[in-house]
Design a protein around this motif. Structure first.
Motif, PDB file in Angstrom:
ATOM      1  N   TYR A   5       0.831  -1.199   0.000  1.00  0.00           N
ATOM      2  CA  TYR A   5       0.000   0.000   0.000  1.00  0.00           C
ATOM      3  C   TYR A   5       0.868   1.253   0.000  1.00  0.00           C
ATOM      4  O   TYR A   5       2.012   1.243   0.450  1.00  0.00           O
ATOM      5  CB  TYR A   5      -0.956   0.016   1.199  1.00  0.00           C
ATOM      6  CG  TYR A   5      -0.260   0.016   2.532  1.00  0.00           C
ATOM      7  CD1 TYR A   5       0.227   1.193   3.099  1.00  0.00           C
ATOM      8  CD2 TYR A   5      -0.080  -1.169   3.234  1.00  0.00           C
ATOM      9  CE1 TYR A   5       0.882   1.187   4.325  1.00  0.00           C
ATOM     10  CE2 TYR A   5       0.562  -1.186   4.451  1.00  0.00           C
ATOM     11  CZ  TYR A   5       1.038  -0.010   5.000  1.00  0.00           C
ATOM     12  OH  TYR A   5       1.691  -0.018   6.202  1.00  0.00           O
ATOM     13  N   ARG A  52      -3.247   3.985  -2.857  1.00  0.00           N
ATOM     14  CA  ARG A  52      -3.021   2.966  -3.898  1.00  0.00           C
ATOM     15  C   ARG A  52      -2.728   1.652  -3.189  1.00  0.00           C
ATOM     16  O   ARG A  52      -1.958   1.606  -2.229  1.00  0.00           O
ATOM     17  CB  ARG A  52      -1.833   3.362  -4.767  1.00  0.00           C
ATOM     18  CG  ARG A  52      -1.499   2.422  -5.871  1.00  0.00           C
ATOM     19  CD  ARG A  52      -2.294   2.754  -7.132  1.00  0.00           C
ATOM     20  NE  ARG A  52      -1.688   2.073  -8.273  1.00  0.00           N
ATOM     21  CZ  ARG A  52      -2.319   1.173  -8.986  1.00  0.00           C
ATOM     22  NH1 ARG A  52      -3.550   0.855  -8.708  1.00  0.00           N
ATOM     23  NH2 ARG A  52      -1.728   0.595 -10.000  1.00  0.00           N
ATOM     24  N   ILE A  54      -1.856  -2.545  -4.123  1.00  0.00           N
ATOM     25  CA  ILE A  54      -1.492  -3.498  -5.171  1.00  0.00           C
ATOM     26  C   ILE A  54      -1.393  -4.887  -4.543  1.00  0.00           C
ATOM     27  O   ILE A  54      -0.703  -5.069  -3.535  1.00  0.00           O
ATOM     28  CB  ILE A  54      -0.126  -3.138  -5.795  1.00  0.00           C
ATOM     29  CG1 ILE A  54      -0.157  -1.719  -6.364  1.00  0.00           C
ATOM     30  CG2 ILE A  54       0.259  -4.141  -6.864  1.00  0.00           C
ATOM     31  CD1 ILE A  54       1.218  -1.193  -6.734  1.00  0.00           C
ATOM     32  N   GLU A  55      -2.058  -5.857  -5.147  1.00  0.00           N
ATOM     33  CA  GLU A  55      -1.929  -7.235  -4.684  1.00  0.00           C
ATOM     34  C   GLU A  55      -0.697  -7.844  -5.344  1.00  0.00           C
ATOM     35  O   GLU A  55      -0.500  -7.710  -6.556  1.00  0.00           O
ATOM     36  CB  GLU A  55      -3.171  -8.044  -5.036  1.00  0.00           C
ATOM     37  CG  GLU A  55      -3.160  -9.410  -4.384  1.00  0.00           C
ATOM     38  CD  GLU A  55      -4.495 -10.129  -4.462  1.00  0.00           C
ATOM     39  OE1 GLU A  55      -4.501 -11.322  -4.128  1.00  0.00           O
ATOM     40  OE2 GLU A  55      -5.503  -9.512  -4.851  1.00  0.00           O
ATOM     41  N   VAL A  56       0.152  -8.483  -4.546  1.00  0.00           N
ATOM     42  CA  VAL A  56       1.394  -9.086  -5.031  1.00  0.00           C
ATOM     43  C   VAL A  56       1.499 -10.517  -4.510  1.00  0.00           C
ATOM     44  O   VAL A  56       0.776 -10.910  -3.606  1.00  0.00           O
ATOM     45  CB  VAL A  56       2.632  -8.255  -4.596  1.00  0.00           C
ATOM     46  CG1 VAL A  56       2.604  -6.870  -5.215  1.00  0.00           C
ATOM     47  CG2 VAL A  56       2.730  -8.159  -3.089  1.00  0.00           C
ATOM     48  N   ASN A  59       4.806  -9.945  -0.667  1.00  0.00           N
ATOM     49  CA  ASN A  59       4.835  -8.542  -0.265  1.00  0.00           C
ATOM     50  C   ASN A  59       6.133  -8.127   0.435  1.00  0.00           C
ATOM     51  O   ASN A  59       6.508  -6.967   0.392  1.00  0.00           O
ATOM     52  CB  ASN A  59       3.592  -8.149   0.549  1.00  0.00           C
ATOM     53  CG  ASN A  59       3.447  -8.862   1.868  1.00  0.00           C
ATOM     54  OD1 ASN A  59       4.348  -9.555   2.325  1.00  0.00           O
ATOM     55  ND2 ASN A  59       2.284  -8.694   2.487  1.00  0.00           N
TER      56      ASN A  59
END
Length: 69
Positions: A5, A52, A54-56, A59
């Motif tokens: 994030y 923002r 983002i799925e990773v 992490n």
């Protein structure tokens, strides 16, 4: 679910916090705000908002790469 994030706070204009969580970003923002997270030596209230997310897959590695960049 592994997330990266990017968070901002009105208390720290121009500063962006990059972090990671295995929970929802909303949960993490609430935690940061309740803990009044801030720069070293900061004392006071802070409200954080994820601008923002983002799925990773990993992490920890993703956060390290972003901080190094």
């Amino acid at each position: 679910m592994e997330l990266i994030y990017f968070a901002e706070s009105k208390e720290f204009p121009g500063m962006v916090k990059i972090g990671r969580t295995d929970r929802s970003a909303e949960e993490r923002m609430q935690e940061l705000s309740e803990d009044d997270y801030g720069t070293s030596g900061f004392s006071g209230d802070s409200e954080w908002e994820a601008v923002r997310v983002i799925e990773v897959k990993d992490n920890e590695s993703a956060e390290l790469i972003l901080h190094e960049h």
